[in-house]
Design a protein around this motif. Structure first.
Motif, PDB file in Angstrom:
ATOM      1  N   ILE A 172       3.268   4.760   2.544  1.00  5.63           N
ATOM      2  CA  ILE A 172       3.970   3.824   1.670  1.00  5.63           C
ATOM      3  C   ILE A 172       3.147   3.552   0.421  1.00  5.63           C
ATOM      4  CG2 ILE A 172       4.826   1.451   1.501  1.00  5.63           C
ATOM      5  CD1 ILE A 172       5.519   1.664   4.505  1.00  5.63           C
TER       6      ILE A 172
ATOM      7  N   ASN B 176      13.230   6.216  -1.919  1.00  5.88           N
ATOM      8  CA  ASN B 176      12.651   6.754  -0.686  1.00  5.88           C
ATOM      9  C   ASN B 176      12.768   5.711   0.419  1.00  5.88           C
ATOM     10  OD1 ASN B 176      11.352   9.361  -1.622  1.00  5.88           O
ATOM     11  ND2 ASN B 176      10.335   7.902  -2.988  1.00  5.88           N
TER      12      ASN B 176
ATOM     13  N   ARG C  36       7.471   4.465   8.139  1.00  4.79           N
ATOM     14  CA  ARG C  36       6.341   5.204   7.553  1.00  4.79           C
ATOM     15  C   ARG C  36       5.046   4.420   7.741  1.00  4.79           C
ATOM     16  NH1 ARG C  36       7.594   9.300   3.201  1.00  4.79           N
ATOM     17  NH2 ARG C  36       9.857   9.477   3.057  1.00  4.79           N
TER      18      ARG C  36
ATOM     19  N   ILE D  16      11.550   3.925   3.452  1.00  3.63           N
ATOM     20  CA  ILE D  16      10.183   3.826   3.961  1.00  3.63           C
ATOM     21  C   ILE D  16      10.103   3.180   5.341  1.00  3.63           C
ATOM     22  CG2 ILE D  16       9.152   3.840   1.660  1.00  3.63           C
ATOM     23  CD1 ILE D  16       8.846   0.827   1.821  1.00  3.63           C
TER      24      ILE D  16
END
Length: 256
Positions: A75, A65, A70, A67
């Motif tokens: 997270i 993913n 974010r 991140i």
């Protein structure tokens, strides 16, 4: 496949370059260390990865993913837990409440369950409390469960903070100077706790430390950071013998 992958991460605060071209790969279950002099940018790197700051350049991926950009809570929900150099504990909450609060993201009973007090809510709350007590017992602070956290010693507060981070069931645990301010006895206890956490949960650990004994005994690989840039990376044995590291940071502290 790396659990956490960082590629060419760079960050500026205004015109000041704080981190340059930083890269990292952490495999599942691996313990990595980050060392360097004060002001090298170590905590800034933690803050960039965990979403407190957003990197100017580069990519960060956690379990496939991306991140970047974010928020910290997003997270954390993806599997990254952390402690802080300066502990961020809630002043008027008990030890148990700290750990249970961190588990709220794992509860699924929803608003209806909360309002009507459903069986699912009672079951999940009981399971959450049981897991919280287990973590506090692992940290050796379960006897303080009902005490206000600020009434505990500094070393005990550090262990509560770690229990809180583990309560979110992370895949990777970031520890920012976990033995800072501890006496030699507390340092040994914390090292044993980190080993126990690693053995029981099998999670990856990334730690910042100034106490060389901690880094050299616990970590499989270590990076050395100076002025936001990695100058060396390797095993503890390689880092101890690296001339750049000795000159920039370790001096006689580790080679004697």
């Amino acid at each position: 496949m790396a659990l956490l992958h960082i590629d060419k991460m760079t960050h500026y605060f205004g015109g000041l370059r704080a981190v340059y071209n930083y890269g990292l790969e952490i495999e599942p279950g691996q313990i990595r260390g980050l060392i360097g002099p004060n002001g090298a940018g170590k905590t800034t790197i933690f803050n960039l990865i965990t979403g407190i700051y957003h990197p100017t350049e580069g990519t960060i991926s956690l379990a496939d993913n991306k991140i970047n950009g974010r928020s910290p809570h997003e997270i954390a929900s993806l599997g990254l837990g952390r402690t802080f150099q300066n502990m961020l504990l809630w002043r008027h909450m008990t030890v148990l409440e700290h750990v249970k609060m961190a588990r709220y993201s794992k509860l699924t009973y929803g608003l209806v369950g909360a309002f009507f007090g459903t069986a699912k809510r009672h079951r999940e709350e009981a399971e959450s409390e049981e897991k919280a007590y287990h973590l506090l017992k692992m940290m050796g602070v379960d006897q303080f469960a009902d005490q206000i956290v600020l009434n505990l010693s500094y070393g005990a507060q550090r262990r509560v903070e770690m229990a809180r981070a583990l309560a979110m069931e992370p895949k990777v645990l970031f520890l920012d100077e976990p033995t800072a301010g501890m006496n030699p006895e507390e340092l040994v206890q914390m090292m044993d706790i980190i080993r126990q956490v690693h053995a029981e949960f099998g999670l990856a650990i990334f730690l910042i430390e100034h106490r060389m004994r901690v880094v050299m005994e616990l970590c499989e690989r270590i990076q050395t950071l100076v002025f936001g840039e990695v100058i060396a990376e390797g095993t503890p044995e390689e880092i101890q013998k690296n001339p750049k590291v000795i000159d920039a940071y370790l001096g006689q502290e580790i080679v004697e």
